[in-house]
Design a protein around this motif. Structure first.
Motif, PDB file in Angstrom:
ATOM      1  N   GLN A  89     -14.489  -1.103   3.652  1.00 45.85           N
ATOM      2  CA  GLN A  89     -12.934  -0.725   3.321  1.00 45.85           C
ATOM      3  C   GLN A  89     -11.972  -1.779   3.837  1.00 45.85           C
ATOM      4  O   GLN A  89     -10.501  -2.018   4.277  1.00 45.85           O
TER       5      GLN A  89
ATOM      6  N   GLU B 159      -8.871   4.979  -4.957  1.00 41.30           N
ATOM      7  CA  GLU B 159      -8.535   4.595  -6.423  1.00 41.30           C
ATOM      8  C   GLU B 159     -10.184   4.003  -6.701  1.00 41.30           C
ATOM      9  O   GLU B 159     -11.266   3.799  -7.365  1.00 41.30           O
TER      10      GLU B 159
ATOM     11  N   ASP C 181      -0.748  -4.440  -3.198  1.00 40.53           N
ATOM     12  CA  ASP C 181      -1.976  -2.881  -2.773  1.00 40.53           C
ATOM     13  C   ASP C 181      -3.320  -4.522  -2.372  1.00 40.53           C
ATOM     14  O   ASP C 181      -3.869  -5.019  -2.314  1.00 40.53           O
TER      15      ASP C 181
ATOM     16  N   ARG D  26       5.592  -4.968  -5.428  1.00 39.60           N
ATOM     17  CA  ARG D  26       4.058  -4.552  -4.863  1.00 39.60           C
ATOM     18  C   ARG D  26       3.131  -5.064  -3.879  1.00 39.60           C
ATOM     19  O   ARG D  26       2.527  -5.102  -5.898  1.00 39.60           O
TER      20      ARG D  26
ATOM     21  N   ASN E 177       0.912  -1.020   0.020  1.00 41.62           N
ATOM     22  CA  ASN E 177       0.259   0.112   0.200  1.00 41.62           C
ATOM     23  C   ASN E 177       0.884   1.613   0.039  1.00 41.62           C
ATOM     24  O   ASN E 177       0.992   2.284   0.729  1.00 41.62           O
ATOM     25  N   GLY E 178       2.077   1.053  -0.639  1.00 33.55           N
ATOM     26  CA  GLY E 178       2.565   2.035  -0.956  1.00 33.55           C
ATOM     27  C   GLY E 178       4.405   2.349   0.190  1.00 33.55           C
ATOM     28  O   GLY E 178       5.000   3.506   0.117  1.00 33.55           O
ATOM     29  N   GLU E 179       4.164   1.198   1.387  1.00 38.72           N
ATOM     30  CA  GLU E 179       5.075   2.200   1.766  1.00 38.72           C
ATOM     31  C   GLU E 179       5.478   0.675   2.058  1.00 38.72           C
ATOM     32  O   GLU E 179       5.212  -0.623   1.616  1.00 38.72           O
TER      33      GLU E 179
ATOM     34  N   GLY F 289      -5.623  -0.233   1.500  1.00 44.18           N
ATOM     35  CA  GLY F 289      -4.685   0.800   0.506  1.00 44.18           C
ATOM     36  C   GLY F 289      -5.398   0.973  -0.203  1.00 44.18           C
ATOM     37  O   GLY F 289      -5.448   2.030  -0.942  1.00 44.18           O
ATOM     38  N   VAL F 290      -6.197   0.204  -1.434  1.00 46.15           N
ATOM     39  CA  VAL F 290      -6.952   1.383  -2.303  1.00 46.15           C
ATOM     40  C   VAL F 290      -8.192   1.446  -1.603  1.00 46.15           C
ATOM     41  O   VAL F 290      -8.544   3.269  -2.463  1.00 46.15           O
ATOM     42  N   SER F 291      -8.464   1.130  -0.840  1.00 43.17           N
ATOM     43  CA  SER F 291      -9.288   2.338  -0.129  1.00 43.17           C
ATOM     44  C   SER F 291      -9.293   3.905   0.527  1.00 43.17           C
ATOM     45  O   SER F 291      -9.686   5.425  -0.420  1.00 43.17           O
ATOM     46  N   ASP F 292      -7.945   3.671   1.164  1.00 40.66           N
ATOM     47  CA  ASP F 292      -7.116   4.879   1.458  1.00 40.66           C
ATOM     48  C   ASP F 292      -6.857   5.601   0.287  1.00 40.66           C
ATOM     49  O   ASP F 292      -6.914   7.183   0.333  1.00 40.66           O
ATOM     50  N   SER F 293      -6.157   5.230  -0.905  1.00 42.03           N
ATOM     51  CA  SER F 293      -5.965   5.843  -2.566  1.00 42.03           C
ATOM     52  C   SER F 293      -6.847   6.548  -2.525  1.00 42.03           C
ATOM     53  O   SER F 293      -6.625   7.148  -3.585  1.00 42.03           O
TER      54      SER F 293
END
Lengths: 159, 791
Positions: free
Chosen positions: B29, A84, A74, A72, A10-12, A78-82
């Motif tokens: 989520q 997307e 996801d 990478r 998730n980008g981290e 992650g896709v919730s916070d971004s």
């Protein structure tokens, strides 16, 4: 003997030492606390543990954590916070396309993968693409409605 | 309705509206909290050693290697666990003659089905517990296996429990009217043996429990995905030798249930007992193989049925002889006789036919346990009844719609009673059938069928009328001695910012219980929906009640919440009356504002809360505000609030491959007052698809040694999106007068009739070949055999 791995979740950036037998879904849930990736069957059938590995949706129970070294990943968090899939999530809520919610993270990732490659899928295509994700609650009709509505709204927004 | 407060005509009512569920965002989520997600400090994991034999004596257990394996905290045998957890017997006094044997949390000296736990291994991780479980050496001596229901009742069959004498767990007979005379006077008699596969719930989240014994508090906190927290509190306390006040059951998100998670499972009782024994949190999450081997199975009936009809199409009599097998134990505490009992109760239920004879027998076998799963007994009764009605219609050359119109209980005949004694307050079979025929455009489908047949394409239409048991009173379990509440409660409180908090005893497993309660409470109080918070699933905090099963949460739990909300509104208006120096009866609350008779907003709920909680000194000395109200509700006028409906299936059979393609499915259903039309529709759709699974795919396959052969999701087929049709839903609304809201249940209607409609449609499609199929799941093999394509 644990193996060191280094991956982006998730980008981290995440570094960890994992048992070679641990699958990716258990690693995400138990080591990283990302419990949105659910465990349904642990033999690759139900789709509840779906995550994205280098952009492609995979079964988290059929990938070892060591195989994700350098990759990478996801997850639903992650896709919730971004943002997307915010529109897809909203469509699921409006249409009540989830009941217990256990299949939902995997279902959303599968639907998003479809919509990224096919902007205007018909109902049969949606049903076909989601047929690897098991839902015991909804009977699928509402899920198909929500995916169809999202596709239409995205096409509308592009115009 | 009292005081002109019909939920339908209040201007700010949410009743009857498709409002979104308040708990969806976190589930969307991936931020729900299922038991399988939870961890606690010092938590350990249990894995079970399970019997590979269907029936075997446990001659010895060597746990030496397991005890010294990495991470292992304890290895516990059945005898050791029995010192902290007493056995149980799954019988109820109103199921006359029902017998069962004591069942232990872990088998003590004998395993009675493949998958029964024979030892527990507790370790710091689940993987270590499983590793060590594989090191436990159990010596088994195989015993004779009773693998099949018919073999179980053979005169020379070995009794699984010798103390019980034989393998007949329960038998019920019923004889109403004059069946002999009816058959003797009939112009036509049709009969068939209906066979129902053994299937199971396949909840996507497996059963899970996290039990935490706190020695300092002498209390056990059990986190469990359950439908009945207070029932579990009672059972756990009883068998661990605790007071109920020493047990707290907490139910957060539940990943599917469908009746699977309303029962008491041996491995879960063992988990609770281990927590107490080890004085620390113990977690158990079933894996998928364990789910298939130990989650309750259901159905598995063989039912011979006979119907008598005259030339004009009047159904003169029904007769059935039903046989089922429930595994080695009757489940606790609801018992495994309920399904067969329901079959006897429900066969012929939609029809006015007074002549009905039934026998049902329930046998023990060495397969996994069986018990109540969604629509208990209904799919059996509906498939038998509707299959027979279609056979009768075919015998006399009458259209399936016409024979139903002729025989369904008339809509103006209520209150009425079925031949089996079921009491119906008000049903709407004819209105439902008329609506269904219009929705599906029946004549057009018939025309299409005829056209396509000429081209060698075989499509069929199948109908199934049904009744559904909802809102059960104490007649279901309480009168038989089970401490399973038929009453539910709700407590509604105005908080300090003017929001409304509702604690209720019914539970949520995805049906939308939270949404229903929020709608009801908001409407009753006069608050806006965004200001209502619902709290469920905690025996320390909610009122006492039964939980969510048997299509009871909306009808019973919703009614309690309505009454509590109405009471809170009255309490708020008393405060408003004092503050505004007005007569409370001239005030009302809408959208969070107290309004006067002209509709003028006078004071907000936030201001009332502020004054009551922080400035009570400004209120009269002799006035005490009560901004909380609790109410309960239990159905009383009828044992059950029966609902009704009708389903139709439209499908195509490939006569070369035997594959069945579902093209359309319609349901018209009457669940009384509809509180949230979207939630009702989705309950019905989900239920239909579970019925379609039974009709076409789902079956637990066993061999002659009672080994389950397909205990995995690749081989046990469930309906997926690509096999499932769109499902069109219509409604008739006949509210029950037993409650203020008038809501009945809708959770099981879809499952009740779906398989019957499919089988009737397949037989209709294949009618040119004279095919009469009566077995489900209707696999391509069965179709091809019936067509004579394969032997």
């Amino acid at each position: 003997m644990n193996q060191p791995i280094r991956l982006t979740v998730n980008g981290e950036l995440v570094t960890a030492a994992v048992a070679p037998r641990q699958h990716l879904a258990d690693f995400l849930r138990e080591t990283l606390g990302l419990t949105g990736t659910h465990i349904g069957c642990e033999h690759g059938v139900c789709g509840a543990c779906s995550v994205r590995l280098d952009g492609a949706v995979v079964r988290g129970c059929l990938v070892y954590a060591v195989q994700a070294d350098g990759a990478r990943v996801d997850t639903i968090e992650g896709v919730s916070d971004s943002g997307e899939i915010a529109d897809l999530q909203a469509a699921f809520a409006t249409r009540n396309a989830l009941q217990c919610g256990y299949c939902t993270p995997g279902m959303l990732l599968a639907a998003q993968e479809l919509l990224l490659v096919n902007a205007a899928p018909d109902r049969e295509t949606i049903r076909d693409r989601l047929s690897g994700n098991y839902c015991r609650c909804t009977g699928y009709h509402a899920i198909v409605d929500a995916v169809e509505a999202t596709a239409r709204a995205r096409a509308e927004a592009k115009r | 309705m009292s005081e002109g407060l019909s939920p339908l005509d209040r201007p700010n009512s949410y009743i009857g509206r498709a409002v979104p569920r308040p708990n969806l965002a976190r589930l969307l989520q991936g931020r729900g909290l299922y038991v399988s997600d939870m961890t606690l400090p010092r938590m350990v994991h249990v894995a079970f050693v399970r019997s590979p034999y269907a029936h075997a004596r446990i001659a010895g257990i060597d746990a030496g290697a397991a005890r010294t394996a990495p991470g292992v905290v304890a290895v516990v045998t059945g005898a050791e666990l029995a010192e902290v957890c007493t056995p149980w017997v799954g019988v109820l006094t109103h199921m006359k003659g029902l017998k069962s044997a004591p069942q232990h949390a872990i088998a003590v000296d004998r395993a009675c089905w493949v998958g029964e736990a024979v030892a527990a291994v507790v370790a710091t991780t689940r993987a270590e517990a499983e590793d060590a479980a594989a090191l436990v050496e159990v010596s088994y001596e195989e015993l004779p296996v009773v693998a099949d229901m018919e073999a179980a009742l053979a005169p020379d069959a070995p009794a699984i429990h010798p103390d019980l004498g034989d393998n007949l767990a329960f038998e019920r007979k019923l004889d109403a009217g004059d069946v002999e005379a009816a058959f003797a006077s009939a112009d036509a008699v049709a009969q068939a043996e209906f066979v129902f596969g053994r299937h199971t719930g396949v909840t996507l989240e497996a059963r899970a429990m996290l039990a935490d014994w706190n020695p300092g508090e002498q209390r056990l906190t059990v986190y469990q995905g359950t439908q009945a927290p207070h029932m579990m509190q009672n059972i756990i306390a009883k068998h661990l030798g605790l007071e109920e006040t020493q047990v707290r059951v907490v139910c957060k998100d539940v990943g599917g249930s469908f009746g699977v998670k309303v029962h008491v499972y041996a491995d879960e009782m063992a988990t609770a007992a281990l927590a107490r024994m080890l004085r620390r949190p113990v977690k158990y999450v079933a894996d998928r193989v364990e789910s298939f081997l130990t989650d309750i199975h259901a159905r598995d009936h063989r039912c011979k049925g006979r119907i008598a009809v005259n030339r004009q199409g009047d159904i003169l009599a029904f007769e059935i002889d039903d046989l089922t097998a429930i595994g080695p134990y009757s489940m606790y505490p609801r018992t495994s006789a309920i399904e067969a009992n329901q079959v006897v109760n429900l066969v012929g239920g939609p029809y006015k036919t007074p002549n009905y004879r039934a026998r049902a027998r329930v046998a023990f076998t060495n397969r996994n346990v069986m018990c109540q799963y969604r629509a208990v007994g209904h799919p059996i009764a509906c498939s038998v009844t509707e299959g027979l009605v279609d056979l009768a219609a075919r015998e006399i050359g009458m259209d399936p719609v016409e024979i139903r119109r002729r025989n369904l209980l008339p809509d103006d005949s209520y209150p009425a009673q079925s031949a089996s004694g079921m009491k119906f307050e008000a049903l709407s079979h004819h209105a439902a059938l008329d609506k269904l025929v219009a929705m599906m455009n029946y004549p057009a489908l018939r025309a299409e069928q005829t056209d396509l047949r000429a081209k060698g394409i075989y499509r069929g239409v199948g109908l199934a009328s049904f009744i559904e048991v909802t809102n059960p009173s104490a007649a279901f379990y309480g009168v038989g001695g089970a401490r399973i509440s038929s009453q539910d409660g709700a407590s509604v409180r105005l908080d300090a910012q003017g929001a409304v908090v509702c604690h209720a005893s019914v539970t949520e497993q995805g049906q939308g219980t939270e949404a229903i309660l929020a709608q009801v409470v908001a409407s009753a109080v006069g608050a806006t929906l965004d200001k209502v918070r619902i709290i469920l699933g905690d025996t320390d905090h909610t009122p006492y009640g039964g939980g969510t099963w048997a299509s009871r949460a909306a009808g019973i739990g919703g009614e309690a919440a309505w009454r509590a909300g109405v009471a809170l509104r009255e309490n708020i208006l008393k405060v408003a009356g004092v503050m505004l120096q007005a007569d409370p009866s001239a005030l009302d609350i809408t959208e969070g504002q107290v309004i006067d008779a002209t509709g003028q907003a006078r004071v907000g709920l936030d201001e009332i809360a502020r004054v009551v909680y922080f400035r009570p000194d400004t209120l009269p000395a002799d006035f005490q505000a009560e901004l909380i109200a609790t109410r309960h509700y239990a159905p009383k006028a009828y044992p059950f609030a029966f609902t009704n409906g009708v389903q139709a299936s439209w499908l195509e059979v490939d006569i070369k491959t035997g594959f069945i393609r579902l093209l359309g499915h319609w349901v018209v259903e009457d669940c009384g007052r509809i509180l949230n039309p979207q939630l009702v529709d989705e309950q019905i759709r989900g239920g239909v698809v579970q019925g379609l699974g039974a009709a076409l795919f789902e079956k637990c396959e066993y061999d002659a040694r009672a080994q389950m052969l397909n205990a995995n999701m690749a081989d046990y087929l469930v309906p997926m999106a690509s096999e499932t049709p769109d499902i069109q839903i219509g409604h008739i609304e006949t509210p029950t007068a037993d409650s203020m809201l008038g809501a009945k249940g809708a959770g099981e209607a879809g499952t009740a009739g779906a398989a019957a409609a499919v089988v009737n449609a397949v037989n209709d499609a294949l009618s040119p070949f004279g095919v009469r199929l009566a077995e489900i799941p209707l696999t391509p093999e069965l179709v091809l055999k019936a067509l004579g394509v394969v032997l």
